[in-house]
Design a protein around this motif. Structure first.
Motif, PDB file in Angstrom:
ATOM      1  N   UNK A 141      -5.923   2.973  -9.593  1.00  0.00           N
ATOM      2  CA  UNK A 141      -7.122   2.164  -9.366  1.00  0.00           C
ATOM      3  C   UNK A 141      -6.911   0.782  -9.963  1.00  0.00           C
ATOM      4  N   UNK A 142      -7.823  -0.138  -9.651  1.00  0.00           N
ATOM      5  CA  UNK A 142      -7.737  -1.516 -10.116  1.00  0.00           C
ATOM      6  C   UNK A 142      -8.788  -1.799 -11.191  1.00  0.00           C
ATOM      7  N   UNK A 143      -8.358  -2.449 -12.261  1.00  0.00           N
ATOM      8  CA  UNK A 143      -9.271  -3.122 -13.185  1.00  0.00           C
ATOM      9  C   UNK A 143      -9.504  -4.513 -12.600  1.00  0.00           C
ATOM     10  N   UNK A 144     -10.763  -4.909 -12.432  1.00  0.00           N
ATOM     11  CA  UNK A 144     -11.073  -6.136 -11.702  1.00  0.00           C
ATOM     12  C   UNK A 144     -12.024  -7.013 -12.516  1.00  0.00           C
ATOM     13  N   UNK A 145     -11.774  -8.320 -12.478  1.00  0.00           N
ATOM     14  CA  UNK A 145     -12.660  -9.307 -13.086  1.00  0.00           C
ATOM     15  C   UNK A 145     -13.043 -10.337 -12.026  1.00  0.00           C
ATOM     16  N   UNK A 146     -14.343 -10.507 -11.835  1.00  0.00           N
ATOM     17  CA  UNK A 146     -14.881 -11.419 -10.823  1.00  0.00           C
ATOM     18  C   UNK A 146     -15.574 -12.588 -11.507  1.00  0.00           C
ATOM     19  N   UNK A 147     -15.242 -13.806 -11.088  1.00  0.00           N
ATOM     20  CA  UNK A 147     -15.865 -15.008 -11.633  1.00  0.00           C
ATOM     21  C   UNK A 147     -17.093 -15.381 -10.814  1.00  0.00           C
ATOM     22  N   UNK A 148     -18.260 -15.422 -11.454  1.00  0.00           N
ATOM     23  CA  UNK A 148     -19.490 -15.774 -10.738  1.00  0.00           C
ATOM     24  C   UNK A 148     -19.529 -17.246 -10.347  1.00  0.00           C
ATOM     25  N   UNK A 149     -18.732 -18.080 -10.993  1.00  0.00           N
ATOM     26  CA  UNK A 149     -18.786 -19.515 -10.728  1.00  0.00           C
ATOM     27  C   UNK A 149     -18.057 -19.912  -9.452  1.00  0.00           C
ATOM     28  N   UNK A 150     -16.906 -19.292  -9.170  1.00  0.00           N
ATOM     29  CA  UNK A 150     -16.138 -19.704  -7.998  1.00  0.00           C
ATOM     30  C   UNK A 150     -15.743 -18.546  -7.079  1.00  0.00           C
ATOM     31  N   UNK A 151     -16.122 -17.317  -7.430  1.00  0.00           N
ATOM     32  CA  UNK A 151     -15.823 -16.180  -6.559  1.00  0.00           C
ATOM     33  C   UNK A 151     -14.389 -15.700  -6.627  1.00  0.00           C
ATOM     34  N   UNK A 176     -17.190  -7.349 -14.407  1.00  0.00           N
ATOM     35  CA  UNK A 176     -16.035  -6.469 -14.512  1.00  0.00           C
ATOM     36  C   UNK A 176     -16.270  -5.219 -13.674  1.00  0.00           C
ATOM     37  N   UNK A 177     -15.214  -4.778 -13.000  1.00  0.00           N
ATOM     38  CA  UNK A 177     -15.327  -3.663 -12.062  1.00  0.00           C
ATOM     39  C   UNK A 177     -14.069  -2.814 -12.095  1.00  0.00           C
ATOM     40  N   UNK A 178     -14.183  -1.640 -11.513  1.00  0.00           N
ATOM     41  CA  UNK A 178     -13.020  -0.822 -11.164  1.00  0.00           C
ATOM     42  C   UNK A 178     -13.090  -0.551  -9.674  1.00  0.00           C
ATOM     43  N   UNK A 179     -11.955  -0.688  -8.989  1.00  0.00           N
ATOM     44  CA  UNK A 179     -11.869  -0.354  -7.562  1.00  0.00           C
ATOM     45  C   UNK A 179     -10.927   0.816  -7.385  1.00  0.00           C
ATOM     46  N   UNK A 180     -11.391   1.847  -6.699  1.00  0.00           N
ATOM     47  CA  UNK A 180     -10.568   3.031  -6.450  1.00  0.00           C
ATOM     48  C   UNK A 180     -10.429   3.233  -4.941  1.00  0.00           C
ATOM     49  N   UNK A 181      -9.204   3.065  -4.428  1.00  0.00           N
ATOM     50  CA  UNK A 181      -8.958   3.315  -3.013  1.00  0.00           C
ATOM     51  C   UNK A 181      -9.133   4.803  -2.726  1.00  0.00           C
ATOM     52  N   UNK A 182      -9.877   5.094  -1.639  1.00  0.00           N
ATOM     53  CA  UNK A 182     -10.214   6.476  -1.326  1.00  0.00           C
ATOM     54  C   UNK A 182      -9.369   7.062  -0.194  1.00  0.00           C
ATOM     55  N   UNK A 183      -9.061   6.253   0.814  1.00  0.00           N
ATOM     56  CA  UNK A 183      -8.240   6.766   1.912  1.00  0.00           C
ATOM     57  C   UNK A 183      -7.669   5.611   2.731  1.00  0.00           C
ATOM     58  N   UNK A 184      -6.609   5.931   3.490  1.00  0.00           N
ATOM     59  CA  UNK A 184      -6.023   4.975   4.428  1.00  0.00           C
ATOM     60  C   UNK A 184      -6.860   4.942   5.696  1.00  0.00           C
ATOM     61  N   UNK A 237      -3.596   0.157 -12.056  1.00  0.00           N
ATOM     62  CA  UNK A 237      -3.156   1.155 -13.038  1.00  0.00           C
ATOM     63  C   UNK A 237      -2.830   2.470 -12.351  1.00  0.00           C
ATOM     64  N   UNK A 238      -1.609   2.927 -12.545  1.00  0.00           N
ATOM     65  CA  UNK A 238      -1.146   4.242 -12.113  1.00  0.00           C
ATOM     66  C   UNK A 238       0.055   4.556 -13.003  1.00  0.00           C
ATOM     67  N   UNK A 239      -0.021   5.611 -13.811  1.00  0.00           N
ATOM     68  CA  UNK A 239       1.081   5.908 -14.728  1.00  0.00           C
ATOM     69  C   UNK A 239       2.430   6.058 -14.038  1.00  0.00           C
ATOM     70  N   UNK A 240       2.427   6.362 -12.734  1.00  0.00           N
ATOM     71  CA  UNK A 240       3.672   6.596 -12.004  1.00  0.00           C
ATOM     72  C   UNK A 240       4.109   5.406 -11.147  1.00  0.00           C
ATOM     73  N   UNK A 241       3.458   4.263 -11.308  1.00  0.00           N
ATOM     74  CA  UNK A 241       3.811   3.066 -10.542  1.00  0.00           C
ATOM     75  C   UNK A 241       4.163   1.922 -11.487  1.00  0.00           C
ATOM     76  N   UNK A 242       4.680   0.837 -10.938  1.00  0.00           N
ATOM     77  CA  UNK A 242       5.013  -0.330 -11.749  1.00  0.00           C
ATOM     78  C   UNK A 242       3.759  -0.805 -12.486  1.00  0.00           C
ATOM     79  N   UNK A 243       3.852  -1.092 -13.782  1.00  0.00           N
ATOM     80  CA  UNK A 243       2.659  -1.470 -14.546  1.00  0.00           C
ATOM     81  C   UNK A 243       2.198  -2.891 -14.268  1.00  0.00           C
ATOM     82  N   UNK A 244       0.910  -3.097 -14.442  1.00  0.00           N
ATOM     83  CA  UNK A 244       0.287  -4.421 -14.407  1.00  0.00           C
ATOM     84  C   UNK A 244       0.587  -5.194 -13.124  1.00  0.00           C
ATOM     85  N   UNK A 245       0.526  -4.519 -11.988  1.00  0.00           N
ATOM     86  CA  UNK A 245       0.638  -5.215 -10.704  1.00  0.00           C
ATOM     87  C   UNK A 245      -0.610  -6.078 -10.545  1.00  0.00           C
TER      88      UNK A 245
END
Length: 216
Positions: A169-179, A147-155, A186-194
């Motif tokens: 930022x992104x809540x991320x889940x990575x599967x070790x079996x198949x990649x 499990x990870x979080x990804x935060x975009x820093x700049x364009x 998540x952004x309170x001001x954007x569409x939820x659960x993209x």
């Protein structure tokens, strides 16, 4: 990379480091390594499932001991952009040593964390422990998912007036079996659960295996 239009955004400078516990880091996985590439889609609206961007991600660097990774994300069919939009992101590996399941920044509350992590079926066995303390006392070194979080820093290749925001930022889940990678933005001001859905691309790798890097 959601669809809310903003004039500018400033990434948080909070490191979010948790106290060290001496537990082993997440499992080393050859499918999650520097230079690995992933391709898939991001649904930019939770209501319109057919509205999706093609997304490419590449891991540029990873440091399991410090719970750190970084990479680039490319969105290819962004309506308001003339070219593909590339961003640079930094990530936190949830390991109980450096980071827990509780974000504690970026406007995310523990309730937001639980709500988003619970979207991943692989999180269900961990829920009760995470609700107690964010998972500080959990050993995830042999768990088949990372499990990870990804935060975009700049364009990377466009200006901040491109019609997108990187405030969340992104809540991320990575599967070790198949990649495979699944994530929710998540952004309170954007569409939820993209939803972000990526598959590992077979092929060569190029990148750094430590947190010191230079993006060219």
């Amino acid at each position: 990379m959601p669809v809310r239009v903003v004039e500018s955004s400033t990434p948080s400078q909070d490191s979010g480091l948790e106290s060290r516990t001496g537990r082993p880091p997440p499992p080393s996985c050859s499918l999650l390594s520097a230079g690995r590439a992933f391709s898939g889609t991001q649904n930019v609206s939770s209501l319109q499932k057919d509205e999706a961007w093609k997304v490419n991600v590449r891991i540029q660097g990873i440091d399991l001991d410090n719970g750190y990774l970084c990479g680039t994300m490319e969105a290819l069919n962004v309506p308001l952009a003339d070219t593909p939009v590339v961003t640079f992101w930094e990530g936190e590996l949830v390991d109980g040593n450096n980071f827990t399941f509780f974000t504690r920044k970026w406007e995310a509350t523990p309730e937001d964390d639980i709500r988003h992590w619970s979207k991943f079926p692989s999180f269900a066995p961990l829920l009760s422990q995470v609700e107690a303390d964010g998972g500080k006392n959990m050993d995830l070194s042999n768990y088949p998912y990372i499990f990870m979080r990804w935060k975009e820093q700049y364009f990377v290749n466009v200006g901040i007036d491109c019609g997108l925001t990187i405030a969340g930022f992104y809540y991320v889940c990575f599967s070790c079996s198949d990649g495979s990678i699944n994530g929710f933005y998540y952004d309170p001001n954007s569409s939820p659960f993209q939803k972000l859905e990526l598959k590992c691309i077979p092929g060569g790798c190029s990148g750094y295996t430590f947190s010191s890097y230079q993006l060219l």
